[in-house]
Design an enzyme around this catalytic site. Structure first.
Site, short mmCIF file in Angstrom:
data_model
loop_
_atom_site.label_atom_id
_atom_site.label_comp_id
_atom_site.label_asym_id
_atom_site.label_seq_id
_atom_site.Cartn_x
_atom_site.Cartn_y
_atom_site.Cartn_z
N ARG A 30 -3.17 -6.18 4.57
CA ARG A 30 -3.26 -5.63 3.16
C ARG A 30 -4.12 -6.38 2.52
O ARG A 30 -3.75 -6.84 1.25
CB ARG A 30 -1.49 -5.82 2.76
CG ARG A 30 -0.80 -4.77 3.25
CD ARG A 30 -0.92 -3.24 2.86
NE ARG A 30 0.11 -2.42 3.22
CZ ARG A 30 1.06 -2.06 2.45
NH1 ARG A 30 1.09 -2.44 1.15
NH2 ARG A 30 1.98 -1.19 3.00
N ARG A 34 -3.29 -4.43 -4.43
CA ARG A 34 -2.84 -4.67 -5.87
C ARG A 34 -2.98 -6.19 -6.29
O ARG A 34 -3.22 -6.47 -7.45
CB ARG A 34 -1.57 -4.27 -6.17
CG ARG A 34 -1.36 -2.69 -6.47
CD ARG A 34 -0.13 -2.04 -6.20
NE ARG A 34 0.48 -2.47 -4.84
CZ ARG A 34 1.67 -2.45 -4.46
NH1 ARG A 34 2.64 -1.90 -5.29
NH2 ARG A 34 2.19 -2.51 -3.20
N ARG A 43 -7.82 1.28 -9.14
CA ARG A 43 -6.42 2.11 -9.14
C ARG A 43 -6.30 2.64 -10.84
O ARG A 43 -5.46 3.72 -11.00
CB ARG A 43 -5.44 1.47 -8.94
CG ARG A 43 -5.30 1.29 -7.36
CD ARG A 43 -4.96 2.69 -6.58
NE ARG A 43 -3.37 2.65 -6.78
CZ ARG A 43 -2.53 3.64 -7.52
NH1 ARG A 43 -3.19 4.42 -8.29
NH2 ARG A 43 -1.35 3.54 -7.63
N ASP A 79 -3.76 4.81 4.55
CA ASP A 79 -2.29 4.42 4.67
C ASP A 79 -1.83 5.07 5.82
O ASP A 79 -2.40 5.92 6.46
CB ASP A 79 -1.70 5.04 3.34
CG ASP A 79 -0.22 4.40 3.27
OD1 ASP A 79 -0.24 3.30 2.67
OD2 ASP A 79 0.72 4.89 3.83
N TYR A 157 9.85 7.21 8.38
CA TYR A 157 9.53 7.44 7.19
C TYR A 157 9.52 9.27 6.90
O TYR A 157 9.93 9.39 5.75
CB TYR A 157 8.16 7.34 6.79
CG TYR A 157 8.08 5.80 6.49
CD1 TYR A 157 8.39 5.37 5.04
CD2 TYR A 157 7.04 4.97 7.17
CE1 TYR A 157 8.21 4.11 4.45
CE2 TYR A 157 6.86 3.56 6.55
CZ TYR A 157 7.47 3.35 5.29
OH TYR A 157 7.34 2.06 4.72
O1 CP3 Z 1 -5.78 -3.78 3.15
C1 CP3 Z 1 -5.23 -2.91 3.88
O2 CP3 Z 1 -4.43 -3.53 4.90
C2 CP3 Z 1 -5.69 -1.59 4.17
C3 CP3 Z 1 -4.78 -0.71 3.60
C4 CP3 Z 1 -3.23 -0.35 3.85
C5 CP3 Z 1 -2.64 0.16 3.03
N1 CP3 Z 1 -1.30 0.69 3.77
C6 CP3 Z 1 -2.92 0.33 1.80
C7 CP3 Z 1 -1.79 0.56 0.71
C8 CP3 Z 1 -2.82 -0.51 5.33
C9 CP3 Z 1 -3.25 -0.98 6.42
C10 CP3 Z 1 -1.47 0.06 5.06
C11 CP3 Z 1 -0.60 0.30 6.05
C12 CP3 Z 1 0.90 0.76 5.59
N2 CP3 Z 1 1.39 1.51 4.82
C13 CP3 Z 1 1.97 0.21 6.39
C14 CP3 Z 1 2.06 -0.68 7.49
C15 CP3 Z 1 1.84 -2.32 7.16
C16 CP3 Z 1 3.14 -2.71 6.69
O3 CP3 Z 1 3.30 -2.96 5.38
O4 CP3 Z 1 4.12 -2.68 7.20
C17 CP3 Z 1 3.00 0.90 5.81
C18 CP3 Z 1 4.57 0.63 6.13
C19 CP3 Z 1 2.76 1.55 4.73
C20 CP3 Z 1 3.44 2.66 3.88
C21 CP3 Z 1 3.35 2.19 2.58
N3 CP3 Z 1 2.09 2.47 1.44
C22 CP3 Z 1 4.22 1.42 1.77
C23 CP3 Z 1 5.76 1.08 2.24
C24 CP3 Z 1 3.69 1.36 0.32
C25 CP3 Z 1 4.46 0.90 -0.77
C26 CP3 Z 1 4.91 -0.46 -0.81
C27 CP3 Z 1 3.63 -1.25 -1.57
O5 CP3 Z 1 3.16 -2.28 -0.89
O6 CP3 Z 1 3.28 -0.80 -2.42
C28 CP3 Z 1 2.31 2.11 0.38
C29 CP3 Z 1 1.54 1.91 -0.53
C30 CP3 Z 1 0.05 1.06 -0.38
N4 CP3 Z 1 -0.60 1.25 0.56
C31 CP3 Z 1 -0.53 0.31 -1.24
C32 CP3 Z 1 -1.70 0.06 -0.57
C33 CP3 Z 1 -2.89 -0.86 -1.35
C34 CP3 Z 1 0.05 0.16 -2.69
C35 CP3 Z 1 -0.26 1.38 -3.37
C36 CP3 Z 1 -0.83 1.16 -4.85
O7 CP3 Z 1 -1.92 0.82 -4.94
O8 CP3 Z 1 -0.05 1.62 -5.63
#
Ligand code: CP3
Length: 355
Positions: A30, A34, A43, A79, A157
């Site tokens: 990640r 944000r 965003r 994602d 999910y």
């Molecule tokens: O920089 C990176 O890692 C690349 C991008 C990336 C995102 N999600 C962007 C994202 C990656 C590799 C993921 C993987 C992801 N997504 C996982 C596996 C990794 C982990 O954390 O266990 C999972 C479970 C998800 C599902 C997911 N997507 C969730 C649970 C959430 C909400 C929780 C949160 O952190 O807000 C997301 C949203 C998400 N994916 C965001 C980002 C940058 C935030 C959303 C936003 O910008 O509003």
């Protein structure tokens, strides 16, 4: 294969293969997101899945942390939930709440709503375009990582419809309807395999499979419902892309380390609950280990972060280790503390080798 610029920093690929390097490579799960004001700016103008679906925007936010920190890899901005989307389920990203499926799979009969054999190139072509564009824009500064969710995490999910306290509905399927569960896991696996191979063709130089909810299993359920599919993914992808290193990150699956070493993944990602020294003792030099600083360490001051990095690097040793956090960055992390983490890995790992 498109003509990509030559790679100037291949540290991570060499460590994946077990070669010795002058320091330990580092990236952060990640790392785009944000906690970076430049990400927030993008965003504020675009919805989350619009950023994912627009190659120019996805490339821009993928490269943001590379411009800011001395990282050794970029991970494509997307994602794990694009796969449920490709299978025909609607996924929304709700501010302050996370992913939301308006119509999750409530019972095995709902599986009939899934697209049986989705055209992955068609459904997820935007991710391939983002990878190709990012690879060009990176200009060989660092390798580009592609990724996917693992079958179980995606199943969790799709059934829960979003985050959940204990994922009881998804776990109930394993016992109430094991045949349906296996069929859903296999259907998801087939899409993941196509998707990962497609990502390599589009420009990904390393792949990571996120099994974020592996910790909900015990050893027996992991061996029944997770391991066979994780193995199948590595075997089938390796047949097409033998030279692309693959990471398996099975968060919370501390009991599965020996099982995972036996698979074709050359890199095993560890969360912060595992002791680096103990993990190295089990794995030896049979695999590269990735991880595993507690992301909350970054709430500490510079000295605290540096000491934690020192302990971590000493525990893993200077061979076959890729430094990372044990899970993703948090939105309220201070970017300057991420910098201290990255720079400390550089400094300490060079000291360890007497550079
Ligand atoms: O920089 C990176 O890692 C690349 C991008 C990336 C995102 N999600 C962007 C994202 C990656 C590799 C993921 C993987 C992801 N997504 C996982 C596996 C990794 C982990 O954390 O266990 C999972 C479970 C998800 C599902 C997911 N997507 C969730 C649970 C959430 C909400 C929780 C949160 O952190 O807000 C997301 C949203 C998400 N994916 C965001 C980002 C940058 C935030 C959303 C936003 O910008 O509003």
């Amino acid at each position: 294969m498109p003509d990509f610029p030559p790679l100037k920093n291949d540290l991570i690929l060499r460590v994946a293969r077990g070669e010795s390097t002058k320091r330990t490579p580092v990236w952060m799960m990640r790392q785009a997101g944000r906690y970076l004001p430049e990400y927030q700016k993008v965003r504020s103008k675009h919805e989350f899945f619009d950023v994912v679906g627009t190659p120019e925007l996805a490339a821009e936010v993928t490269i943001q942390p590379i411009d800011r920190f001395d990282l050794d890899a970029a991970i494509i901005f997307s994602d794990i939930l694009v796969i449920p989307q490709a299978l025909g389920l609607e996924v929304q990203m709700v501010k302050g709440k996370g992913p939301h499926f308006p119509e999750p799979l409530r019972s095995p009969s709902d599986m009939s709503r899934l697209t049986e054999e989705p055209d992955v190139d068609e459904e997820l072509g935007h991710v391939y375009d983002a990878l190709t564009l990012t690879r060009h824009e990176l200009d060989g500064r660092v390798p580009l990582i592609g990724f996917s969710g693992a079958p179980w995490t995606l199943m969790a999910y799709m059934i829960e419809g979003g985050g959940s306290k204990n994922y009881k509905r998804a776990r109930a399927w394993l016992y109430e309807a094991p045949d349906a569960a296996h069929s859903l896991l296999q259907q998801t696996t087939d899409v993941i395999v196509d998707y990962l191979i497609g990502q390599v063709r589009a420009g990904a130089q390393m792949l990571q499979v996120f099994d974020s909810w592996a910790g909900l299993f015990g050893p027996q359920t992991f061996r029944t419902f997770a391991l066979p599919y994780l193995k199948q993914i590595a075997e089938r992808v390796k047949k097409e892309c033998p030279d692309v290193p693959m990471v398996v990150f099975a968060k919370g699956a501390h009991y599965a380390l020996e099982d995972l070493v036996e698979t074709e993944y050359e890199i095993i990602g560890l969360d912060w609950t595992m002791d680096p020294k103990a993990a190295r003792l089990v794995v030896g030099e049979r695999a590269t280990l990735q991880g595993n600083l507690d992301p909350c360490t970054l709430y500490g001051d510079g000295e605290t972060i540096r000491r934690a990095v020192q302990d971590m690097l000493a525990g893993f040793g200077s061979h076959r280790h890729i430094a990372n956090l044990g899970h993703g960055m948090h939105p309220d992390h201070d970017p300057e503390h991420a910098r201290i983490f990255v720079d400390s890995v550089h400094e300490v790992s060079e000291q360890m080798r007497g550079v």
